[in-house]
Design a protein around this motif. Sequence first.
Motif, PDB file in Angstrom:
ATOM      1  N   ARG A  95      -3.572   1.926 -10.650  1.00  0.00           N
ATOM      2  CA  ARG A  95      -4.405   1.401  -9.561  1.00  0.00           C
ATOM      3  C   ARG A  95      -4.809  -0.064  -9.783  1.00  0.00           C
ATOM      4  NH1 ARG A  95      -5.968   4.916  -5.689  1.00  0.00           N
ATOM      5  NH2 ARG A  95      -5.782   7.169  -6.112  1.00  0.00           N
ATOM      6  N   PRO A  96      -5.256  -0.467 -10.995  1.00  0.00           N
ATOM      7  CA  PRO A  96      -5.595  -1.889 -11.181  1.00  0.00           C
ATOM      8  C   PRO A  96      -4.396  -2.816 -10.979  1.00  0.00           C
ATOM      9  CG  PRO A  96      -6.536  -0.563 -12.947  1.00  0.00           C
ATOM     10  CD  PRO A  96      -5.611   0.331 -12.188  1.00  0.00           C
ATOM     11  N   ARG A 136     -10.275 -10.281 -13.652  1.00  0.00           N
ATOM     12  CA  ARG A 136      -9.831  -9.027 -13.037  1.00  0.00           C
ATOM     13  C   ARG A 136      -8.344  -9.081 -12.704  1.00  0.00           C
ATOM     14  NH1 ARG A 136     -14.799  -9.442 -10.311  1.00  0.00           N
ATOM     15  NH2 ARG A 136     -13.781 -10.237  -8.433  1.00  0.00           N
ATOM     16  N   TYR A 137      -7.907 -10.244 -12.238  1.00  0.00           N
ATOM     17  CA  TYR A 137      -6.491 -10.375 -11.887  1.00  0.00           C
ATOM     18  C   TYR A 137      -5.610 -10.231 -13.133  1.00  0.00           C
ATOM     19  CZ  TYR A 137      -2.121 -12.061 -10.007  1.00  0.00           C
ATOM     20  OH  TYR A 137      -0.800 -12.140  -9.636  1.00  0.00           O
ATOM     21  N   GLU A 190       2.219   1.861  -3.445  1.00  0.00           N
ATOM     22  CA  GLU A 190       1.202   2.436  -4.325  1.00  0.00           C
ATOM     23  C   GLU A 190       1.019   3.923  -4.037  1.00  0.00           C
ATOM     24  OE1 GLU A 190      -3.416   1.731  -5.792  1.00  0.00           O
ATOM     25  OE2 GLU A 190      -2.758   0.922  -3.852  1.00  0.00           O
ATOM     26  N   ASP A 202       0.834  -1.207   0.000  1.00  0.00           N
ATOM     27  CA  ASP A 202       0.000   0.000   0.000  1.00  0.00           C
ATOM     28  C   ASP A 202       0.866   1.254   0.000  1.00  0.00           C
ATOM     29  OD1 ASP A 202      -2.258  -1.573   0.061  1.00  0.00           O
ATOM     30  OD2 ASP A 202      -2.640  -1.297   2.214  1.00  0.00           O
ATOM     31  N   ARG A 205      -2.275  -6.716  -4.628  1.00  0.00           N
ATOM     32  CA  ARG A 205      -2.845  -6.836  -3.293  1.00  0.00           C
ATOM     33  C   ARG A 205      -3.540  -8.191  -3.115  1.00  0.00           C
ATOM     34  NH1 ARG A 205      -4.931  -2.325  -3.645  1.00  0.00           N
ATOM     35  NH2 ARG A 205      -3.186  -1.124  -2.805  1.00  0.00           N
ATOM     36  N   VAL A 206      -4.117  -8.697  -4.182  1.00  0.00           N
ATOM     37  CA  VAL A 206      -4.717 -10.037  -4.128  1.00  0.00           C
ATOM     38  C   VAL A 206      -3.639 -11.066  -3.782  1.00  0.00           C
ATOM     39  CG1 VAL A 206      -5.778 -11.862  -5.529  1.00  0.00           C
ATOM     40  CG2 VAL A 206      -6.607  -9.505  -5.706  1.00  0.00           C
ATOM     41  N   GLY A 237      -5.355  -6.550 -14.159  1.00  0.00           N
ATOM     42  CA  GLY A 237      -4.502  -5.710 -13.328  1.00  0.00           C
ATOM     43  C   GLY A 237      -3.045  -6.117 -13.325  1.00  0.00           C
ATOM     44  N   GLU A 264      -4.010  -3.307  -7.347  1.00  0.00           N
ATOM     45  CA  GLU A 264      -5.113  -4.111  -6.821  1.00  0.00           C
ATOM     46  C   GLU A 264      -4.845  -5.604  -7.023  1.00  0.00           C
ATOM     47  OE1 GLU A 264      -8.177  -4.914  -4.623  1.00  0.00           O
ATOM     48  OE2 GLU A 264      -7.491  -2.849  -4.967  1.00  0.00           O
ATOM     49  N   SER A 265      -4.311  -5.966  -8.187  1.00  0.00           N
ATOM     50  CA  SER A 265      -3.980  -7.376  -8.414  1.00  0.00           C
ATOM     51  C   SER A 265      -2.833  -7.821  -7.516  1.00  0.00           C
ATOM     52  CB  SER A 265      -3.622  -7.610  -9.889  1.00  0.00           C
ATOM     53  OG  SER A 265      -4.783  -7.621 -10.701  1.00  0.00           O
TER      54      SER A 265
END
Length: 290
Positions: A115-116, A138-139, A80, A77, A122-123, A142, A119-120
């Motif tokens: 951002r995407p 989605r993964y 980012e 985070d 972060r998964v 991103g 987000e991936s």
Amino acid sequence: MRPAPALDLYTRTAHAASAHVISGYSTSFGYASRLLPREVRAGIADVYALVRVADEIVDGPAAEAGLERPEVVAILDELERDTLAALHRGFSANLVVHAFADTARRTGIGEDLIRPFFESMRVDATAHTRFDRDEYRRYIHGSAEVVGSMCLRVFALEQPGMVLDEHLEEGARRLGAAFQKVNFLRDLADDAGRLGRSYIPGLDPRTFTDQEKEAVVDEIAEDLAIARSAIARLPRGARRATTAAAALFGRLNEQLRETPASRLRTTRVSVPLRRKLAILLGAATGRTAV
């Protein structure tokens, strides 16, 4: 206004740091990037370096340093936030972030792509084990498609005024997706064994079948075919480099097709160095077809 000499030196040093990341982590991308004009090559190294640092945060080194999962997420985070802030400020104390932001500001890489990606990532920093089809899509977007779109914007530096239409955008996204899916199959054993992950929906690494493998390989071949139609329209240097990269991953996909699923559960396929060099030489001299 011309940047102050001190900022010039700092930015050059940041770009040099990113170049070291790509040379240290990937021989294939490192070799292919040498086919690019210098400014474009530096920009691609900046994108690669940021992506690699984020990937390393979630894929092992942070955990090996003793960090627990919440700490890993917090560091991601922070990266980012730093990246988005540098995009607006034009400066970061993190050399890799500073280099990326400099390239992003010059090429039009925006928050809609950044951002995407995070987000991936972060998964990957969470405890997920299996994807359904929507999560997988989605993964992929991103973690891979937006990276392809970032690279496309850097390639445009070679041809000022180049219009990035939907055909080029789709080709860039599909190329990134193909690379990611190849690596899903190549890293099947490590992802399942060391990281406890399984990305491809419906696929159990313990009972992975040849039929399941063929379905993914066919999907990759389709992605590469669509990507190649767009690669043909890139400026000369970018076309040579992406032709080489697509050919390398095309060869990997052929090897995946030839390798029984049972072996992929324990073996990571790779292209022999001699074959890699032949592909790169062919791209450099125009003998490797798009």
